[in-house]
Design an enzyme around this catalytic site. Sequence first.
Site, PDB file in Angstrom:
ATOM      1  CD  GLU A  89     -24.905 -33.718  18.908  1.00 41.63           C
ATOM      2  OE1 GLU A  89     -23.929 -33.725  19.801  1.00 41.63           O
ATOM      3  OE2 GLU A  89     -26.095 -33.856  19.506  1.00 41.63           O
ATOM      4  CB  CYS A 330     -28.285 -28.176  20.180  1.00 42.63           C
ATOM      5  SG  CYS A 330     -27.429 -27.397  18.990  1.00 42.63           S
TER       6      CYS A 330
HETATM    7  N1  SAH Z   1     -26.944 -21.971  15.773  1.00 47.30           N
HETATM    8  C1  SAH Z   1     -28.029 -22.176  15.150  1.00 47.30           C
HETATM    9  C2  SAH Z   1     -28.377 -23.733  14.958  1.00 47.30           C
HETATM   10  C3  SAH Z   1     -28.055 -24.742  15.951  1.00 47.30           C
HETATM   11  S1  SAH Z   1     -29.237 -24.662  17.538  1.00 47.30           S
HETATM   12  C4  SAH Z   1     -29.319 -21.587  16.158  1.00 47.30           C
HETATM   13  O1  SAH Z   1     -28.757 -20.761  16.883  1.00 47.30           O
HETATM   14  O2  SAH Z   1     -30.467 -21.531  15.551  1.00 47.30           O
HETATM   15  C5  SAH Z   1     -30.834 -25.391  17.144  1.00 47.30           C
HETATM   16  C6  SAH Z   1     -31.985 -24.851  17.905  1.00 47.30           C
HETATM   17  O3  SAH Z   1     -31.663 -25.555  19.284  1.00 47.30           O
HETATM   18  C7  SAH Z   1     -32.042 -23.411  18.413  1.00 47.30           C
HETATM   19  O4  SAH Z   1     -33.156 -22.757  18.211  1.00 47.30           O
HETATM   20  C8  SAH Z   1     -31.117 -23.541  19.803  1.00 47.30           C
HETATM   21  O5  SAH Z   1     -31.482 -22.122  20.195  1.00 47.30           O
HETATM   22  C9  SAH Z   1     -31.781 -24.626  20.400  1.00 47.30           C
HETATM   23  N2  SAH Z   1     -31.508 -25.301  21.628  1.00 47.30           N
HETATM   24  C10 SAH Z   1     -29.976 -25.366  21.757  1.00 47.30           C
HETATM   25  N3  SAH Z   1     -29.954 -25.830  23.131  1.00 47.30           N
HETATM   26  C11 SAH Z   1     -31.182 -26.239  23.492  1.00 47.30           C
HETATM   27  C12 SAH Z   1     -31.760 -26.636  24.614  1.00 47.30           C
HETATM   28  N4  SAH Z   1     -30.713 -27.022  25.506  1.00 47.30           N
HETATM   29  N5  SAH Z   1     -33.075 -26.927  24.763  1.00 47.30           N
HETATM   30  C13 SAH Z   1     -33.870 -26.403  23.812  1.00 47.30           C
HETATM   31  N6  SAH Z   1     -33.421 -25.859  22.709  1.00 47.30           N
HETATM   32  C14 SAH Z   1     -32.199 -25.537  22.432  1.00 47.30           C
END
Ligand code: SAH
Length: 354
Positions: A89, A330
């Site tokens: 996605e 994400c």
């Molecule tokens: N693996 C990488 C990129 C993907 S996640 C990373 O960890 O940075 C992209 C961002 O969205 C990251 O900062 C992650 O911690 C955040 N994220 C993931 N799930 C989330 C959620 N449920 N609520 C808020 N932020 C979230």
Amino acid sequence: MQLNSCYLDELKALVQKYGHKSFRGNQLYTFFHSSKRTDIENSNIPKDLTEELIKNEKIAHVEILKDYSSKIDETKKLLYVLDDENIIEGSLMKYKYGNSLCISTQVGCRMGCVFCASTKAGLVRNLTAAEMLSQIYTTENKYSIKVSNVILMGSGEPLDNYENVVRFLKIIHSGEGKNLSYRNITLSTCGVAENIYKFADEKIPVTLALSLHNTDNESRSELMPINRKYSIEETLTACKYYTEKTNTRLTVEYTLIKGVNDFEKNLQDLKRLLKGINSHVNLIPLNPIEEYVKARPKNNEIEHFRKKLEDIGLNVTIRRELGADIDASCGQLRRSFKEGNSDKIHSTNQQGIS
Ligand code: SAH
């Protein structure tokens, strides 16, 4: 290697291997990365060469399977399908300065962050450079738009798919390709410190974003297993090295979770940890998922946290929430789709955004 994952030099060498002049390699490269096409049988490359290539080599394709338009802003959430039928996605966001596309780097993820939907079923496989590039090209083609900013923040951990991500970055930046400035690319990582050093030495000056989310090692390890391998201090030292090598500013992503990381102590810790690092903090309101039903702070509480960070001398922004009605965080959409729940989300198949 898929043809559309190859560097220009590699394509030139390949066509020579098939007995053709090297400029046919240039033609192929611009066909993939400037014309944004994959149907080489319709290019101006000699028929015998395209036949050989189609017979012996591979080309990756990515198609848009479905799109979902937010009713509250112009965000689109996209589901892409790969040649092996895996689904990934992305999200397309329209800002004043242009279109920003958030792409995936892996099918699934193995980092195990407790609040993140992308990682719940583990890692399926890495994406190739061509599959990352094609997310951009197919989106540009479908909506007749130009993507001006690319964010590696969809599913996957970019620094856990290091070689393909570096290849992707070099190709998207290349003059014969999309020629996208590194300054217009953000790479978000949970903090694979060893690879942050390696990446710094490539001297690719993108905006590095570190998902920090907590300020002491014990609490961060509970949220993000990677912290058991690299402590906060080790990770930030690696990030500092990156910003100094590339002359860039670090973005520190901090997902505010009520009663978990929104205390006075966290403010003081952030001040101490970020001292001497060219950085700014980006506050993200938690988007709760099934397995992690912690509360997100209220808007005024987020604003209060922001103000306090600013008062202690840090640069802070709050991430504008886009597409809140379409599972735009994400990994959430892909999962809803796979579980057959995505119909509750409004889908528009052919509608352009510009
Ligand atoms: N693996 C990488 C990129 C993907 S996640 C990373 O960890 O940075 C992209 C961002 O969205 C990251 O900062 C992650 O911690 C955040 N994220 C993931 N799930 C989330 C959620 N449920 N609520 C808020 N932020 C979230």
